[in-house]
Design a protein around this motif. Structure first.
Motif, mmCIF file in Angstrom:
data_model
loop_
_atom_site.group_PDB
_atom_site.id
_atom_site.type_symbol
_atom_site.label_atom_id
_atom_site.label_comp_id
_atom_site.label_asym_id
_atom_site.label_seq_id
_atom_site.Cartn_x
_atom_site.Cartn_y
_atom_site.Cartn_z
ATOM 1 N N GLY A 51 0.830 -1.208 0.000
ATOM 2 C CA GLY A 51 0.000 0.000 0.000
ATOM 3 C C GLY A 51 0.861 1.253 0.000
ATOM 4 O O GLY A 51 0.585 2.223 -0.726
ATOM 5 N N VAL A 52 1.919 1.217 0.788
ATOM 6 C CA VAL A 52 2.789 2.387 0.912
ATOM 7 C C VAL A 52 3.546 2.663 -0.394
ATOM 8 O O VAL A 52 3.620 3.809 -0.853
ATOM 9 N N VAL A 53 4.089 1.599 -1.000
ATOM 10 C CA VAL A 53 4.870 1.780 -2.236
ATOM 11 C C VAL A 53 3.981 2.370 -3.331
ATOM 12 O O VAL A 53 4.378 3.291 -4.048
ATOM 13 N N TRP A 54 2.771 1.854 -3.439
ATOM 14 C CA TRP A 54 1.859 2.381 -4.475
ATOM 15 C C TRP A 54 1.384 3.797 -4.119
ATOM 16 O O TRP A 54 1.141 4.605 -5.004
ATOM 17 N N ALA A 55 1.263 4.077 -2.828
ATOM 18 C CA ALA A 55 0.793 5.409 -2.415
ATOM 19 C C ALA A 55 1.801 6.489 -2.807
ATOM 20 O O ALA A 55 1.419 7.583 -3.229
ATOM 21 N N ILE A 56 3.092 6.163 -2.668
ATOM 22 C CA ILE A 56 4.128 7.179 -2.903
ATOM 23 C C ILE A 56 4.056 7.745 -4.326
ATOM 24 O O ILE A 56 4.361 8.913 -4.538
ATOM 25 N N ILE A 57 3.631 6.917 -5.283
ATOM 26 C CA ILE A 57 3.672 7.390 -6.676
ATOM 27 C C ILE A 57 2.316 7.875 -7.199
ATOM 28 O O ILE A 57 2.130 8.048 -8.391
ATOM 29 N N GLN A 58 1.388 8.117 -6.281
ATOM 30 C CA GLN A 58 0.074 8.609 -6.735
ATOM 31 C C GLN A 58 0.078 10.122 -6.898
ATOM 32 O O GLN A 58 0.854 10.828 -6.253
ATOM 33 N N ASN A 59 -0.855 10.575 -7.703
ATOM 34 C CA ASN A 59 -1.032 12.010 -7.944
ATOM 35 C C ASN A 59 -2.360 12.496 -7.359
ATOM 36 O O ASN A 59 -2.469 13.622 -6.883
ATOM 37 N N ASP A 60 -3.368 11.636 -7.381
ATOM 38 C CA ASP A 60 -4.693 11.968 -6.842
ATOM 39 C C ASP A 60 -4.625 11.895 -5.308
ATOM 40 O O ASP A 60 -4.243 10.857 -4.752
ATOM 41 N N ILE A 61 -4.997 12.974 -4.625
ATOM 42 C CA ILE A 61 -4.794 13.025 -3.169
ATOM 43 C C ILE A 61 -5.588 11.946 -2.424
ATOM 44 O O ILE A 61 -5.100 11.355 -1.470
ATOM 45 N N ARG A 62 -6.814 11.675 -2.886
ATOM 46 C CA ARG A 62 -7.583 10.667 -2.149
ATOM 47 C C ARG A 62 -7.196 9.246 -2.560
ATOM 48 O O ARG A 62 -7.395 8.304 -1.801
ATOM 49 N N ARG A 63 -6.655 9.084 -3.781
ATOM 50 C CA ARG A 63 -6.167 7.747 -4.156
ATOM 51 C C ARG A 63 -4.933 7.412 -3.319
ATOM 52 O O ARG A 63 -4.758 6.282 -2.891
ATOM 53 N N LEU A 64 -4.093 8.420 -3.118
ATOM 54 C CA LEU A 64 -2.914 8.221 -2.253
ATOM 55 C C LEU A 64 -3.357 7.738 -0.860
ATOM 56 O O LEU A 64 -2.823 6.769 -0.322
ATOM 57 N N LEU A 65 -4.368 8.412 -0.314
ATOM 58 C CA LEU A 65 -4.839 8.025 1.024
ATOM 59 C C LEU A 65 -5.526 6.658 1.003
ATOM 60 O O LEU A 65 -5.461 5.908 1.975
ATOM 61 N N SER A 66 -6.156 6.328 -0.126
ATOM 62 C CA SER A 66 -6.806 5.013 -0.226
ATOM 63 C C SER A 66 -5.765 3.901 -0.145
ATOM 64 O O SER A 66 -6.013 2.854 0.466
ATOM 65 N N TYR A 67 -4.603 4.118 -0.775
ATOM 66 C CA TYR A 67 -3.547 3.112 -0.672
ATOM 67 C C TYR A 67 -3.060 2.986 0.772
ATOM 68 O O TYR A 67 -2.620 1.922 1.194
ATOM 69 N N HIS A 68 -3.164 4.077 1.512
ATOM 70 C CA HIS A 68 -2.779 3.984 2.924
ATOM 71 C C HIS A 68 -3.814 3.233 3.743
ATOM 72 O O HIS A 68 -3.482 2.709 4.805
ATOM 73 N N ILE A 69 -5.053 3.155 3.260
ATOM 74 C CA ILE A 69 -6.022 2.280 3.946
ATOM 75 C C ILE A 69 -5.543 0.842 3.779
ATOM 76 O O ILE A 69 -5.501 0.065 4.736
ATOM 77 N N VAL A 70 -5.169 0.497 2.534
ATOM 78 C CA VAL A 70 -4.661 -0.860 2.281
ATOM 79 C C VAL A 70 -3.495 -1.140 3.241
ATOM 80 O O VAL A 70 -3.432 -2.188 3.890
ATOM 81 N N SER A 71 -2.591 -0.174 3.320
ATOM 82 C CA SER A 71 -1.403 -0.356 4.146
ATOM 83 C C SER A 71 -1.763 -0.521 5.627
ATOM 84 O O SER A 71 -1.285 -1.437 6.297
ATOM 85 N N GLN A 72 -2.611 0.354 6.137
ATOM 86 C CA GLN A 72 -2.945 0.313 7.562
ATOM 87 C C GLN A 72 -3.761 -0.923 7.916
ATOM 88 O O GLN A 72 -3.577 -1.507 8.990
#
Lengths: 578, 68
Positions: free
Chosen positions: A254-275
């Motif tokens: 989740g974190v690796v994919w979050a780092i390369i996002q551009n959409d602010i809520r998509r970035l946070l969505s990947y952090h849901i996966v991570s958490q």
């Protein structure tokens, strides 16, 4: 106090229908009242504990109450209250209806005592979530909603198949404890739970759909589906060893994919996966500390993740923009400090900064992982927490509210409604309160444990990790600059895969059409041949003018043919007789 | 900002060495500053790993999925 004999989820279902009878202001009061009444019902669980209903000859249990279900129940109602507060200005009745239905269904899942009622609420939750996504009314939301629906119907089918097989294997539909180790049924149930928990590779529905919901609708989405999946995993699959690995990989993925996002809520969505990965790992480790850690982290995560989505949702509400490439360098900090500060409280909480809520829950899981000697999962979880810090506390706020480029044009910003500010203040307060007063949460956790987040060792380790990784981010912040691209994930398999499937179907259909044409030609050839076999050459040459069969003209050759055939037939019969 | 973060990092490292505990599970914890090294290198590694994956394998134009 007969009024509190009502099941906590029933308040939400009733409220959802009553919404349509009230004007805008009344709807707001109703929603807040429903959340409060439901919370009071939760405080008096003995009033409705053990509620059953007989449906189609099955005794369904809706009132399974213990410490595990209650802790999830509390936070589900608290976040419903926060979400209702944040969305008081929204006039769209449909969104409120489905939000209430979604909250009610999630509570239904939490207090289900058997697999059938669990399945019913599980599906109701999926349908409500789809309508919440569609409430945004954009073409992207519509498409993402359909994809969400397809994936969750697949998950629901897995769950139902698993339940039926499990019933066939064990004769039990109970969901009061650990599912007996049997065969395929149990495995299918586990996979369906993992799908809702967004465990890779079954996770892509989450970052695909959540960013497409409205700023207010997304708040509920972040809370219920994945966390109810964590709840069912905690109840039915504690100590399932494979979950430790899945969870640790999930946290880092989740974190690796979050780092390369551009959409602010998509970035946070990947952090849901991570958490959620931390929580899944906690279930897998299976000790009292790790499982209490999972429940505690679900609790704090729901609060800070909703707060992060509220902060970014406010940016989207005020600017109409969601990409960091469109937001950076436009002086948003001066225009929207009201979104920035609550966001940062959420960012510090998710990053496990001391005195914020994440600090009291996440280390419980990491510490349990270390104590049980799971070295690699421990290092993966540790690494993932660095990624969370760099992404949510540096990349997103830097490239949203500040940024490298200095654009000349300023953004047109709509004022943030009072209700949004109230929702963010409420959740910021809770995040800080829990960070400062951990026992408030620890006393409601389901399993006995001993953990002191504010001991010397944890504080120093935390300070070391946060300061050194912050230094690293600051040195390499330019490498984190977002680009206006999308990032592929496992949804590629069903989005591009679906296209390939349709192309394949088109080709198979084309082949069928070609075969049909060829068969038509063959049939038409024999049809013409049967009209006049003597015109064979002209039929093959496909000449237009074929002369019809004339009996007198062909009497002699046909007669000779018949005569020869009769003679040959006679000789054959003779030979057979002899 | 860089100086402040560097100062904090060094201070936390010194604190870690000074106040390290005896009952430790893994050998590296005896160093007292493992988290400093892990945090710095881990963060750098994550930035470059993600950027590498994004740049060379995972990035596509916005219209990549079309109607799907």
């Amino acid at each position: 106090m007969g009024i509190f004999k009502v099941h906590p989820s029933l308040w939400f279902f009733l409220g959802a229908f009553l919404l349509y009878l009230l004007p805008h202001r009344g709807r707001g009061i109703l929603r807040i009242s429903v959340a409060l009444l439901s919370f009071f019902s939760l405080l008096r669980p003995w009033e409705w504990e053990g509620i059953t209903a007989r449906i189609f000859g099955l005794e369904l249990s809706f009132g399974q109450v213990d410490k595990l279900s209650l802790v999830f129940g509390y936070v589900f109602v608290i976040i419903a209250f926060g979400g209702f507060l944040y969305s008081l200005h929204v006039k769209e009745k449909g969104e409120h209806f489905w939000a209430m239905f979604y909250a009610g269904s999630a509570l239904g899942v939490v207090f289900s005592g058997d697999l059938v009622s669990l399945y019913l609420f599980w599906e109701l939750m999926a349908i409500s979530a789809v309508f919440l996504i569609w409430s945004n009314k954009t073409p992207e939301a519509l498409k993402a909603g359909y994809r969400y629906l397809l994936i969750h119907l697949f998950g629901g089918a897995l769950l139902l198949s698993g339940i039926l097989l499990h019933f066939y294997e064990t004769g039990s539909l109970s969901f009061s404890g650990v599912l007996e180790k049997t065969g395929l049924g149990r495995s299918l149930i586990l996979v369906s739970f993992m799908l809702n928990a967004a465990v890779p590779p079954l996770h892509a529905w989450l970052p695909d759909a959540y960013p497409e919901a409205s700023p207010t609708g997304a708040i509920y989405l972040t809370a219920y589906t994945t966390k109810s999946a964590v709840y069912v995993l905690l109840r039915a699959f504690p100590g399932e060893a494979i979950l430790t690995w899945f969870g640790a990989i999930m946290a880092l993925y989740g974190v690796v994919w979050a780092i390369i996002q551009n959409d602010i809520r998509r970035l946070l969505s990947y952090h849901i996966v991570s958490q959620v990965g931390y929580m899944v790992a906690g279930v897998g480790i299976g000790t009292s500390l790790s499982m209490s850690g999972s429940a505690a982290h679900a609790f704090t995560h729901i609060l800070y993740k909703a707060l992060l989505f509220m902060g970014t949702g406010s940016v989207i509400y005020a600017t109409g923009r969601r990409l960091m490439t469109d937001l950076q360098g436009r002086g948003l900090f001066k225009l929207l400090p009201w979104a920035f500060f609550p966001y940062m409280v959420g960012a510090f909480s998710i990053s496990s900064v001391p005195f914020f809520s994440g600090f009291i829950s996440k280390p419980m899981i990491v510490e349990a992982c270390k104590e049980e000697g799971h070295l690699i999962p421990y290092l993966l979880l540790h690494l993932a927490s660095i990624g969370t810090w760099l992404c949510t506390a540096f990349k997103l706020p830097y490239y949203t509210w500040f940024g490298n480029k200095k654009e000349e044009s300023t953004l047109a910003v709509s004022p943030i409604p009072m209700s949004m500010k109230a929702g963010m203040i409420f959740l910021s307060f809770l995040c800080i309160l829990l960070g400062l007063w951990p026992s408030l949460l620890y006393r409601v956790l389901p399993y006995p444990f001993e953990f002191h987040p504010y001991d010397k060792k944890h504080l120093i380790e935390s300070l070391q990790l946060l300061s050194s990784s912050a230094l690293s981010v600051w040195l390499f912040i330019n490498y984190l600059e977002p680009s206006d691209k999308i990032i592929l994930d496992c949804d590629w398999f069903y989005r591009k895969g679906a296209l390939l499937f349709f192309n394949l179907c088109g080709r198979i259909y084309g082949l069928r059409t070609i075969l049909q044409e060829k068969m038509k030609e063959v049939v038409s050839f024999f049809e013409l041949l049967s009209l006049n076999p003597f015109e064979l050459k002209r039929i093959i040459r496909q000449e237009e003018s074929l002369s019809p069969y004339h009996p007198n003209r062909y009497r002699l050759p046909v007669g000779i043919g018949v005569f020869i055939f009769t003679i040959v037939f006679f000789i054959m019969v003779l030979l057979l007789i002899i | 900002m860089k100086r402040l973060l560097l100062g904090l990092t060094i201070l936390s490292g010194i604190l870690g060495i000074w106040m390290r505990e005896k009952e430790l599970i893994y050998g590296w914890e005896k160093l007292g500053f493992f988290e400093v090294v892990f945090g710095f290198l881990g963060c750098m590694g994550l930035i470059f790993l993600s950027e590498f994956l994004g740049k060379f394998f995972l990035s596509r134009r916005r219209s990549y999925y079309g109607d799907f």
